[in-house]
Design a protein around this motif. Structure first.
Motif, PDB file in Angstrom:
ATOM      1  N   GLN A   1     -13.253   1.510  -9.813  1.00 39.60           N
ATOM      2  CA  GLN A   1     -13.311   0.118 -10.219  1.00 39.60           C
ATOM      3  C   GLN A   1     -14.651  -0.093 -10.896  1.00 39.60           C
TER       4      GLN A   1
ATOM      5  N   PRO B   1      -0.888  -6.966  -1.361  1.00 38.22           N
ATOM      6  CA  PRO B   1      -0.195  -7.495  -2.533  1.00 38.22           C
ATOM      7  C   PRO B   1      -0.349  -6.564  -3.740  1.00 38.22           C
ATOM      8  N   ALA B   2       0.684  -6.501  -4.554  1.00 31.34           N
ATOM      9  CA  ALA B   2       0.670  -5.586  -5.705  1.00 31.34           C
ATOM     10  C   ALA B   2      -0.447  -5.910  -6.684  1.00 31.34           C
ATOM     11  N   ASP B   3      -0.898  -7.154  -6.722  1.00 30.47           N
ATOM     12  CA  ASP B   3      -1.936  -7.544  -7.675  1.00 30.47           C
ATOM     13  C   ASP B   3      -3.349  -7.408  -7.099  1.00 30.47           C
ATOM     14  N   ASP B   4      -3.482  -6.840  -5.913  1.00 32.24           N
ATOM     15  CA  ASP B   4      -4.811  -6.606  -5.344  1.00 32.24           C
ATOM     16  C   ASP B   4      -5.473  -5.464  -6.109  1.00 32.24           C
ATOM     17  N   SER B   5      -6.560  -5.746  -6.804  1.00 39.44           N
ATOM     18  CA  SER B   5      -7.192  -4.764  -7.682  1.00 39.44           C
ATOM     19  C   SER B   5      -8.435  -4.118  -7.086  1.00 39.44           C
ATOM     20  N   GLN B   6      -8.773  -4.431  -5.840  1.00 38.94           N
ATOM     21  CA  GLN B   6      -9.985  -3.869  -5.248  1.00 38.94           C
ATOM     22  C   GLN B   6      -9.743  -2.426  -4.811  1.00 38.94           C
TER      23      GLN B   6
ATOM     24  N   TYR C   1      -9.846 -12.369   3.768  1.00 36.53           N
ATOM     25  CA  TYR C   1      -9.429 -11.151   3.055  1.00 36.53           C
ATOM     26  C   TYR C   1      -9.752  -9.915   3.889  1.00 36.53           C
TER      27      TYR C   1
END
Length: 265
Positions: A59, A84-89, A120
């Motif tokens: 990242q 969630p699929a959109d978790d980018s960490q 979170y």
């Protein structure tokens, strides 16, 4: 088998430190956290000189995890299942080698972003617990290792090193850590060193290293059969005394793994 974890706090800044340490300690596999770069910028070639293959979940500028191994490894997951699929960490990598599943984590700190940031962290820990429980039900041999960002007992931080309201000490964080232990995982360091401080982190500020105001926040938690093969587990404290060190030191564990008769027994 020697397995290690290390929050390197920028792998490109610390690549010489990591290379020298790999040459000295020769772990079979090491998981890194807070590499702070995307996969194309990861210094694979530096570690390949020592025979290490790199798998990277990167990242830009933040977070990031990697697994280095001179054994063949298979990637099982590049993100924590259930998020969630959109978790980018970039905080999770799961690999398999020689019948062991090695999970490397960089667990959220929880002190930034207010209550949403702390939530979170708790949600992430809940999903980690669920992953561990799934692997236990599947009767897999595994360990979860990395930067957990939690101090579960008073022995795990120097007096005065943390505010009582710090996210690392909040009861919700400690409860999730204990859920992993209650599920059947073994804290490798505490199994062999029940009362030693065994700090793995010293802040750069306020003379924490010089005053030994440390925290134990890097862990290796072993599934039951793996715990039976545990030989040694300790932080490599000397790394913190080098020039331009990471604020964390490596945690190294040795297992009597590979002797099928010993494992079966």
């Amino acid at each position: 088998m020697r397995i290690a974890t290390w929050n390197v706090n920028s792998v490109r800044v610390r690549q010489t430190h990591v290379k020298d340490w790999l040459a000295r300690v020769r772990p079979d596999i090491v998981v890194l956290q807070e590499i702070k770069c995307e996969a194309p910028q990861f210094p694979r070639a530096v570690f390949a000189e020592l025979g290490y293959k790199s798998e990277v979940v990167g990242q830009k500028a933040y977070n990031g995890v990697a697994a280095l191994s001179h054994r063949d490894i298979t990637i099982r997951h590049r993100a924590l299942p259930g998020l969630p699929a959109d978790d980018s960490q970039a905080r999770y990598i799961e690999v398999e080698t020689d019948g062991i599943t090695v999970i490397g984590i960089y667990l959220p700190n929880g002190n930034s972003g207010g209550e949403a940031g702390f939530q979170y962290k708790i949600d992430w820990m809940d999903k980690l617990c669920e992953r561990a429980e799934t692997l236990l039900r599947e009767d897999r041999d595994f360990l979860i290792t990395g930067d957990f960002n939690v101090c579960p007992t008073a022995q795990d931080f120097a007096p005065g090193a943390l505010s009582p309201t710090d996210a690392l000490l909040r009861p919700e964080s400690i409860a999730r850590y204990r859920r992993l232990i209650y599920a059947g995982l073994t804290d490798a360091v505490r199994a062999l060193h029940p009362t030693a401080p065994a700090y793995t982190f010293w802040d750069y500020q306020a003379g924490c290293w010089e005053r030994d105001r440390g925290l134990r926040i890097d862990f290796a938690l072993l599934s039951p059969r793996l715990a039976e093969t545990l030989i040694a587990a300790a932080p490599d404290k000397a790394e913190r005394g080098l020039t331009q060190p990471s604020d964390h030191v490596p945690l190294v564990i040795d297992l009597a793994w590979g002797d099928k008769a010993a494992v079966a027994a």
